[in-house]
Design a protein around this motif. Structure first.
Motif, PDB file in Angstrom:
ATOM      1  N   VAL B 230       0.836  -1.212   0.000  1.00  0.00           N
ATOM      2  CA  VAL B 230       0.000   0.000   0.000  1.00  0.00           C
ATOM      3  C   VAL B 230       0.866   1.255   0.000  1.00  0.00           C
ATOM      4  CG1 VAL B 230      -1.628   1.360   1.392  1.00  0.00           C
ATOM      5  CG2 VAL B 230      -2.031  -1.066   1.046  1.00  0.00           C
ATOM      6  N   ILE B 231       1.870   1.290   0.885  1.00  0.00           N
ATOM      7  CA  ILE B 231       2.653   2.541   0.967  1.00  0.00           C
ATOM      8  C   ILE B 231       3.604   2.678  -0.218  1.00  0.00           C
ATOM      9  CG2 ILE B 231       2.381   2.853   3.452  1.00  0.00           C
ATOM     10  CD1 ILE B 231       5.271   1.892   3.784  1.00  0.00           C
ATOM     11  N   GLU B 232       4.133   1.542  -0.692  1.00  0.00           N
ATOM     12  CA  GLU B 232       5.018   1.638  -1.866  1.00  0.00           C
ATOM     13  C   GLU B 232       4.250   2.112  -3.093  1.00  0.00           C
ATOM     14  OE1 GLU B 232       8.533  -1.548  -0.829  1.00  0.00           O
ATOM     15  OE2 GLU B 232       7.064  -2.066  -2.353  1.00  0.00           O
ATOM     16  N   ASN B 233       2.964   1.792  -3.058  1.00  0.00           N
ATOM     17  CA  ASN B 233       2.104   2.180  -4.176  1.00  0.00           C
ATOM     18  C   ASN B 233       1.668   3.649  -4.057  1.00  0.00           C
ATOM     19  OD1 ASN B 233       0.578   1.654  -6.452  1.00  0.00           O
ATOM     20  ND2 ASN B 233      -1.229   1.138  -5.251  1.00  0.00           N
ATOM     21  N   GLY B 234       2.105   4.280  -2.955  1.00  0.00           N
ATOM     22  CA  GLY B 234       1.803   5.705  -2.785  1.00  0.00           C
ATOM     23  C   GLY B 234       0.437   5.971  -2.215  1.00  0.00           C
ATOM     24  N   SER B 235      -0.106   4.989  -1.464  1.00  0.00           N
ATOM     25  CA  SER B 235      -1.429   5.191  -0.873  1.00  0.00           C
ATOM     26  C   SER B 235      -1.320   5.414   0.636  1.00  0.00           C
ATOM     27  CB  SER B 235      -2.325   3.976  -1.115  1.00  0.00           C
ATOM     28  OG  SER B 235      -2.475   3.783  -2.484  1.00  0.00           O
ATOM     29  N   TYR B 236      -2.370   5.985   1.167  1.00  0.00           N
ATOM     30  CA  TYR B 236      -2.437   6.259   2.611  1.00  0.00           C
ATOM     31  C   TYR B 236      -2.760   4.968   3.351  1.00  0.00           C
ATOM     32  CZ  TYR B 236      -4.645   7.976   6.914  1.00  0.00           C
ATOM     33  OH  TYR B 236      -4.995   8.198   8.221  1.00  0.00           O
ATOM     34  N   TRP B 237      -2.218   4.832   4.569  1.00  0.00           N
ATOM     35  CA  TRP B 237      -2.479   3.621   5.367  1.00  0.00           C
ATOM     36  C   TRP B 237      -2.646   4.012   6.822  1.00  0.00           C
ATOM     37  CZ3 TRP B 237      -0.157   1.334   9.566  1.00  0.00           C
ATOM     38  CH2 TRP B 237      -0.572   0.037   9.864  1.00  0.00           C
ATOM     39  N   GLU B 238      -3.514   3.307   7.530  1.00  0.00           N
ATOM     40  CA  GLU B 238      -3.568   3.477   8.985  1.00  0.00           C
ATOM     41  C   GLU B 238      -3.897   2.152   9.646  1.00  0.00           C
ATOM     42  OE1 GLU B 238      -6.783   6.491   9.271  1.00  0.00           O
ATOM     43  OE2 GLU B 238      -7.970   4.927  10.211  1.00  0.00           O
ATOM     44  N   ILE B 267       7.434   9.172  -5.121  1.00  0.00           N
ATOM     45  CA  ILE B 267       7.281   9.424  -3.679  1.00  0.00           C
ATOM     46  C   ILE B 267       8.585  10.018  -3.163  1.00  0.00           C
ATOM     47  CG2 ILE B 267       6.878   8.334  -1.419  1.00  0.00           C
ATOM     48  CD1 ILE B 267       5.419   6.088  -3.015  1.00  0.00           C
ATOM     49  N   SER B 268       8.479  11.195  -2.547  1.00  0.00           N
ATOM     50  CA  SER B 268       9.702  11.807  -2.023  1.00  0.00           C
ATOM     51  C   SER B 268       9.857  11.500  -0.532  1.00  0.00           C
ATOM     52  CB  SER B 268       9.679  13.313  -2.243  1.00  0.00           C
ATOM     53  OG  SER B 268       8.626  13.895  -1.501  1.00  0.00           O
ATOM     54  N   LYS B 463       4.315  -2.178 -12.195  1.00  0.00           N
ATOM     55  CA  LYS B 463       3.897  -0.789 -12.277  1.00  0.00           C
ATOM     56  C   LYS B 463       5.107   0.149 -12.426  1.00  0.00           C
ATOM     57  CE  LYS B 463       1.663   2.674  -9.711  1.00  0.00           C
ATOM     58  NZ  LYS B 463       1.281   3.056  -8.399  1.00  0.00           N
ATOM     59  N   LEU B 464       6.126  -0.175 -11.593  1.00  0.00           N
ATOM     60  CA  LEU B 464       7.326   0.665 -11.665  1.00  0.00           C
ATOM     61  C   LEU B 464       7.957   0.555 -13.044  1.00  0.00           C
ATOM     62  CD1 LEU B 464       8.877  -0.032  -8.164  1.00  0.00           C
ATOM     63  CD2 LEU B 464       7.872   2.094  -8.990  1.00  0.00           C
ATOM     64  N   GLN B 465       7.954  -0.704 -13.552  1.00  0.00           N
ATOM     65  CA  GLN B 465       8.535  -0.924 -14.868  1.00  0.00           C
ATOM     66  C   GLN B 465       7.726  -0.152 -15.924  1.00  0.00           C
ATOM     67  OE1 GLN B 465       8.664  -5.038 -16.012  1.00  0.00           O
ATOM     68  NE2 GLN B 465       9.189  -4.481 -18.098  1.00  0.00           N
ATOM     69  N   ARG B 466       6.392  -0.227 -15.788  1.00  0.00           N
ATOM     70  CA  ARG B 466       5.524   0.467 -16.750  1.00  0.00           C
ATOM     71  C   ARG B 466       5.753   1.984 -16.675  1.00  0.00           C
ATOM     72  NH1 ARG B 466       1.070  -1.388 -19.859  1.00  0.00           N
ATOM     73  NH2 ARG B 466       2.572  -2.928 -20.442  1.00  0.00           N
ATOM     74  N   GLU B 467       6.009   2.453 -15.442  1.00  0.00           N
ATOM     75  CA  GLU B 467       6.284   3.884 -15.295  1.00  0.00           C
ATOM     76  C   GLU B 467       7.562   4.260 -16.037  1.00  0.00           C
ATOM     77  OE1 GLU B 467       4.521   4.623 -10.887  1.00  0.00           O
ATOM     78  OE2 GLU B 467       6.401   5.641 -11.366  1.00  0.00           O
ATOM     79  N   ARG B 468       8.586   3.403 -15.868  1.00  0.00           N
ATOM     80  CA  ARG B 468       9.864   3.691 -16.550  1.00  0.00           C
ATOM     81  C   ARG B 468       9.679   3.656 -18.071  1.00  0.00           C
ATOM     82  NH1 ARG B 468      12.269   1.059 -12.079  1.00  0.00           N
ATOM     83  NH2 ARG B 468      12.038  -0.972 -13.033  1.00  0.00           N
TER      84      ARG B 468
END
Lengths: 176, 728
Positions: B230-238, B267-268, B463-468
């Motif tokens: 979830v967090i690697e995907n850039g989503s919020y988690w609790e 994600i920075s 996804k990361l590959q597709r982004e690249r």
């Protein structure tokens, strides 16, 4: 002509501090106190109501609220003709327990009508429940009415609806 | 009174021996009990020693109920004692008596003991009263704490985005009671506050040495296997879990993690806010109780789910039935939560929860794992196709419009499905498979379901590959524009087309937008990609104009693009570079553009219209559409979503909506374009209602530039034909 007297057991069930005892006191004695006094165990109150010419003696079992110390004792539900499941509209946590209580009621009293009372509706600024909560309760098979033991709003109606759902009345009263 | 009777009386007990239909009072002189019986009009024999069972039950309905348990105890061999629990009786004078009944056998003789607790009750009651007062306060505090933690999380994220400074955050949260940590995606800490040091009982040097993010992920993983994804995907988690402090003591923490993204979507930082909730939890854990239901949705929570699935696994599957697991994740929930507020977010979660519950069968198990994630354990699967039907029902039900703060919102969800047909299975593996499948569904454009496939195991970095690949595709100009004509019914002679992007992938051939726009949106690549589309479309338009082929080109602009601070400048630069007249360009925007800061967006659009560019509101009817709201928006065209057009032949609702939209738009002087027109019947309906333009496979699929050039004359002809056939 005086009709027969029928005794029917109605259980007041719900989490602690939702106003079960206050609702009974409002319905039976027409009184209300703001002070929260927790119930321990069970207190049975009787209230005669006239239904279609017959006298129905409601035996109202005010059962201690459920919390981390106390579970709902299934034996208290035995023989009930109806259940009022009381929840506190200002405390989502109390509604959170509805599904759990509804499961117990379904197991112990299959087919017995359950009416959900979202109590404390006079506290409109502290009210935390929305239509979706009500939809969620209805999805559990619970008809829901907003009540206030403090103002008396819908209290009579809730018991009247209960009586009707028990198959004693002439029909479902109109919603407020 | 005998000594024994005296002792029994002193203990406040009425001892009754059952003898057939009667009870004999052993301590016949029991003052309190006889008085109470008399007060309750219960007939007793003159000496007060015998009371018949029916009268006793009449006087004490509570005992009537208890006698069923008592009879069972008396019928059993052995010395079993059952207790009724306390009940309260009120006598005639209004005095309350707290009593408890016990049933036991003494030398085989059934005995009923009624204990009077009235004198000690106030002490007992006082303890319970205090405990429940504290529990009420505790409940209120937890509710407020959760709310404040979410607000702090949002404030910090907003601050970093606006000010681009972590130093400012450090200053403002220095003395905050919530622990705050800001770290890089690799876990390297950039900022912590004192509250975090207090929880972990380590100094900031030690804390910076360990990767607290890794520690949290590994500690929470047992309960939240999806956390890392979830967090690697850039989503919020609790979530809430036990965490080890520097001194080795376990603390319960409630943690929220939110990503901060660069403009390109990378994600920075992660903003992490934690609260030590050990004190709040101690009440629950000390009593061994766990409500097991989610606070917001009232569905079984994560712990409850794990208990349930483990119990199913332990019991094993029987018969020929399989077990399906569906992992549901709402799409764009964080955006809705951020835009409309947490209360609206909670409302949405609650509504979705009840829709999910209503879409499955009674014996299926629905749980809310937290955040925007739900699971459904589908029992008694005979055929895999059953799961497809359930998934479609869920997607449809979740997508139905919801009214929040006076706006209509349509949510969508991605669903991952896995199935088990073996008698024994590993619950954790099943959950992981469904989670992976859900992730695949998200990647493929959201709003859909996917079955688990072992190949997905290797696709995690997909996804990361597709982004690249997308970054390279922009550099290498691997995109092409296809142009779909919009046919005029209202007599316009001008040829109009919508520009639609395609990706000429070096390995996978021509890919439709559904395969990459979602990733481009999330990663921020939509900004450069959108600029490319705009420049390309204007270039094509300018070329056609130079060949005396008059054309109007519509280009899709995403909400992210429109909100980009440089959008207006980019637009004017492109118009100037390509010399394409602004009056021949149309921007298609969706209702989501207006979700955030409506007034600012309206101002921007008015500024764009002043250039001569026209604006079309795309996908009308699928977002938070409201016909009244339409009056406020400065748009020239309105595109009715294809779902309504496709419904024209099926349901009256689509017909009614389409007719109303056309009629209102006409009143507002807005031209209407119907997209997705595929049949003559749809076309006839639209023509009769005097829609202005139609677009769809009935006329043309999206065409390459060369195909458009070949069809140019025919399109003009169609426009003319419709002009003459226009209904009066």
């Amino acid at each position: 002509m005086v009709g027969k007297v029928i005794a029917k057991k109605v259980c007041m069930v719900g989490p602690f501090a939702v106003g079960k005892t206050s609702l009974v006191r409002r319905f039976v004695d027409s009184i209300f106190s703001d002070t929260y006094l927790t119930t321990i165990g069970v207190k049975i109150s009787k209230k005669p109501v006239a239904v279609n010419g017959d006298q129905v003696q409601l035996m109202i079992w005010d059962i201690e609220g459920v919390d981390v110390f106390t579970e709902l004792k299934p034996s208290y539900l035995r023989g009930a003709s109806g259940v009022l499941l009381i929840l506190d509209g200002t405390r989502p946590k109390s509604v959170e327990m509805a599904a759990e209580l509804s499961n117990v009621l379904g197991e112990q009293l299959p087919g017995v009508p359950v009416v959900g009372l979202l109590n404390k509706c006079d506290l409109m600024y502290e009210w935390k429940l929305g239509e979706s909560d009500i939809e969620g309760l209805e999805a559990l098979g619970i008809s829901v009415i907003k009540t206030s033991a403090k103002t008396g709003r819908n209290v009579e109606l809730a018991f009247e609806l209960m009586v009707n759902k028990m198959g004693l009345g002439s029909g479902v009263p109109e919603s407020p | 009174m005998s000594i024994l009777e005296g002792i029994i009386e002193e203990l406040g007990v009425a001892a009754l021996v059952k003898d057939g239909a009667y009870f004999r009072l052993v301590n016949a002189q029991s003052g309190w009990f006889r008085d109470l019986l008399a007060s309750l009009s219960c007939p007793v024999q003159e000496d007060g020693s015998i009371v018949d069972s029916e009268s006793l039950c009449h006087a004490f309905p509570f005992i009537e109920n208890f006698l069923i348990d008592a009879e069972a105890a008396w019928g059993e061999s052995g010395a079993k004692t059952v207790r009724s629990g306390i009940w309260t009786e009120t006598d005639k004078s209004g005095c309350e008596h707290q009593l408890e009944a016990k049933a036991c056998s003494v030398n085989g003789v059934p005995v009923l003991l009624i204990e009077n607790h009235t004198t000690t009750f106030s002490e007992h009651h006082g303890v319970y009263q205090k405990a429940r007062d504290i529990a009420l306060l505790n409940e209120k505090l937890v509710s407020e704490l959760n709310q404040r933690q979410r607000e702090l999380q949002s404030e910090i994220e907003r601050y970093i985005l606006q000010e681009a400074s972590i130093k400012g955050v450090a200053e403002s949260v220095k003395g905050h009671t919530s622990a705050v940590m800001i770290c890089q995606p690799n876990g390297q800490i950039e900022m912590i506050n004192k509250a975090l040091i207090d929880i972990y009982q380590m100094d900031d040097v030690d804390l910076k040495r360990v990767s607290l993010l890794d520690q949290w992920v590994s500690e929470a993983e047992a309960q939240y296997p999806e956390l890392k994804r979830v967090i690697e995907n850039g989503s919020y988690w609790e979530g809430e879990f036990e965490s080890k402090s520097g001194s080795g003591v376990d603390r319960w923490v409630r943690l929220t993690i939110g990503p901060v993204k660069e403009q390109d979507g990378q994600i920075s930082h992660y903003v992490c806010v934690a609260n030590d909730i050990s004190e709040f939890r101690s009440l629950d854990t000390s009593s061994g109780s766990d409500g097991g239901y989610d606070f917001t949705t009232h569905l079984p929570n994560r712990r409850h789910f794990w208990r349930h699935i483990n119990a199913v696994a332990e019991g094993g599957l029987t018969g020929d039935f399989g077990l399906g697991l569906m992992y549901i994740d709402l799409d764009y929930f964080k955006r809705v939560n951020d835009d409309l507020g947490h209360q609206a977010g909670d409302f949405l979660l609650s509504a979705v929860a009840s829709r999910i519950s209503r879409s499955v069968k009674h014996h299926d198990f629905v749980a809310h794992l937290g955040g925007d994630e739900f699971v459904v354990l589908v029992r008694y699967i005979e055929e895999v196709s059953q799961l497809d039907i359930v998934a479609d029902r869920l997607l449809e039900s979740i997508h139905e419009p919801l009214f929040v703060n006076g706006q209509s919102i349509s949510m969508s969800a991605s669903i991952g499905i896995t199935i088990n047909v073996e008698s024994s299975f590993d619950p954790a593996l099943l959950v992981r498979q469904a989670d992976l499948a859900m992730y695949a569904a998200k990647e493929l454009g959201k709003g859909q379901s996917r079955f688990y496939d072992p190949a997905m195991e290797c696709n995690i970095p997909h996804k990361l590959q597709r982004e690249r690949e997308l970054i390279d595709a922009i550099d290498r100009q691997e995109f092409v524009l296809h142009l779909q004509p919009q046919i005029s019914i209202s007599g316009e002679e001008e040829v109009r087309v919508e520009a639609l992007i395609r990706w000429q992938h070096p390995d996978h051939g021509l890919l439709p937008p559904a395969d990459f726009i979602g990733i481009a949106e999330e990663s921020g690549l939509i900004i450069p990609m959108g600029s490319w589309v705009l420049r390309q479309a204007c270039g094509i338009g300018a070329d056609l104009l130079s060949e005396s082929k008059k054309i109007c080109i519509a280009v899709n602009i995403s909400a992210k693009q429109l909100r980009h601070p440089d959008f207006y400048k980019t637009l004017t630069n492109i118009l100037s570079e390509t010399s394409f007249p602004a009056s021949q360009l149309e921007l298609e925007i969706t209702e989501s553009c207006f979700l955030e800061d409506l007034n600012a967006v309206i101002l921007l659009i008015e500024k764009i219209r002043k250039l001569g560019v026209t604006i079309a509101l795309d996908d009308f009817g699928t977002g938070f559409s409201s016909l009244n709201y339409l009056r406020q928006l400065p748009v020239d065209y309105l595109k009715i979503d294809r779902s309504f057009i496709q419904g024209l032949e099926i349901d009256r609702e689509s017909q009614a909506i389409t007719s109303s939209v056309i009629s209102l738009a006409s009143e507002l002087n807005i031209d209407v374009i119907a997209e997705g027109v595929e049949t003559e019947a749809q076309f006839d309906f639209l023509r009769c209602r005097q829609v202005n333009f139609v677009q769809g496979f009935l006329f043309y699929r999206p065409l390459s530039l060369s195909a458009l050039l070949k069809s140019y004359g025919q399109i003009k002809l169609l426009n003319d034909e419709n002009k003459f056939n226009k209904p009066q």
